[in-house]
Design a protein around this motif. Sequence first.
Motif, PDB file in Angstrom:
ATOM      1  N   LYS A  13       1.041  -1.570   0.177  1.00 45.92           N
ATOM      2  CA  LYS A  13      -0.178  -0.406  -0.098  1.00 45.92           C
ATOM      3  C   LYS A  13       0.557   1.140  -0.035  1.00 45.92           C
ATOM      4  CE  LYS A  13      -4.057  -1.204   2.136  1.00 45.92           C
ATOM      5  NZ  LYS A  13      -5.297  -1.031   2.720  1.00 45.92           N
ATOM      6  N   ARG A  14       1.034   2.470  -0.849  1.00 42.01           N
ATOM      7  CA  ARG A  14       1.363   4.003  -0.864  1.00 42.01           C
ATOM      8  C   ARG A  14       0.318   4.533  -1.331  1.00 42.01           C
ATOM      9  NH1 ARG A  14       4.650   0.378  -5.390  1.00 42.01           N
ATOM     10  NH2 ARG A  14       3.242  -1.067  -4.097  1.00 42.01           N
ATOM     11  N   GLN A  15       0.258   5.780  -1.125  1.00 34.63           N
ATOM     12  CA  GLN A  15      -0.324   6.663  -1.646  1.00 34.63           C
ATOM     13  C   GLN A  15      -0.622   6.503  -3.334  1.00 34.63           C
ATOM     14  OE1 GLN A  15      -2.132   8.586   0.308  1.00 34.63           O
ATOM     15  NE2 GLN A  15      -3.433  10.124  -1.739  1.00 34.63           N
ATOM     16  N   TYR A  42      -3.018  -2.059  -5.178  1.00 38.53           N
ATOM     17  CA  TYR A  42      -3.163  -2.100  -6.311  1.00 38.53           C
ATOM     18  C   TYR A  42      -3.219  -1.696  -7.749  1.00 38.53           C
ATOM     19  CZ  TYR A  42      -2.574  -6.478  -4.470  1.00 38.53           C
ATOM     20  OH  TYR A  42      -2.059  -7.565  -3.520  1.00 38.53           O
ATOM     21  N   ARG A  43      -4.326  -0.287  -7.358  1.00 40.53           N
ATOM     22  CA  ARG A  43      -4.982   0.113  -8.455  1.00 40.53           C
ATOM     23  C   ARG A  43      -5.622   1.493  -7.211  1.00 40.53           C
ATOM     24  NH1 ARG A  43      -8.575  -3.865 -10.580  1.00 40.53           N
ATOM     25  NH2 ARG A  43     -10.802  -2.922  -9.422  1.00 40.53           N
ATOM     26  N   LYS A  99      -0.543   9.509  -9.657  1.00 40.80           N
ATOM     27  CA  LYS A  99       0.615   9.688  -9.039  1.00 40.80           C
ATOM     28  C   LYS A  99       0.797   8.216  -8.284  1.00 40.80           C
ATOM     29  CE  LYS A  99       2.568  12.575  -5.399  1.00 40.80           C
ATOM     30  NZ  LYS A  99       2.281  13.163  -4.264  1.00 40.80           N
ATOM     31  N   VAL A 100       1.702   8.125  -8.283  1.00 40.52           N
ATOM     32  CA  VAL A 100       1.996   6.768  -7.448  1.00 40.52           C
ATOM     33  C   VAL A 100       3.143   7.249  -6.277  1.00 40.52           C
ATOM     34  CG1 VAL A 100       3.046   4.066  -6.481  1.00 40.52           C
ATOM     35  CG2 VAL A 100       1.512   5.304  -8.493  1.00 40.52           C
ATOM     36  N   SER A 101       2.796   7.535  -4.998  1.00 50.58           N
ATOM     37  CA  SER A 101       4.853   7.724  -4.119  1.00 50.58           C
ATOM     38  C   SER A 101       5.162   9.141  -4.835  1.00 50.58           C
ATOM     39  CB  SER A 101       5.354   6.956  -3.849  1.00 50.58           C
ATOM     40  OG  SER A 101       4.295   5.358  -3.708  1.00 50.58           O
TER      41      SER A 101
END
Length: 130
Positions: A75-77, A98-99, A117-119
């Motif tokens: 899990k991440r932002q 996952y999305r 955005k991912v992280s």
Amino acid sequence: MGKGGAGTRRRLALGTAVLTAAGLLAVAVPQDAQAAAACPGRKVRTLPFSTGSVLVYKRGGYVCAVTVPEKPGAKRQMSVSVQARGGRPVVDSGRYAYRAGPVTVHAGKRCVWVKGKVSRGSVSSGWILC
């Protein structure tokens, strides 16, 4: 038991086999296929960035997008947004493994602006699909 009992068992067994195969498929497929299950239509763009990608789909006058991480599972932002020109952005943001998304807007024949955005990594498309 008559014919109905055996036929029902066969159908249940077949259904279970199909579900099991579908479950195994879902685990083994790449991120594009996971996103495709979330968005209807055909993929029209992939917007890659350092920590993931935004996958953009179109069906009729609707545009759908999902953000997928480069390395799913933790899990991440994450966030994804789609904005039709002249409208407000539709956003999904949170801590996901996952999305992020899917988010869908009715664009008609208008351009859309897609962000993901991912992280710390992100992408912003500018006006596309005009």
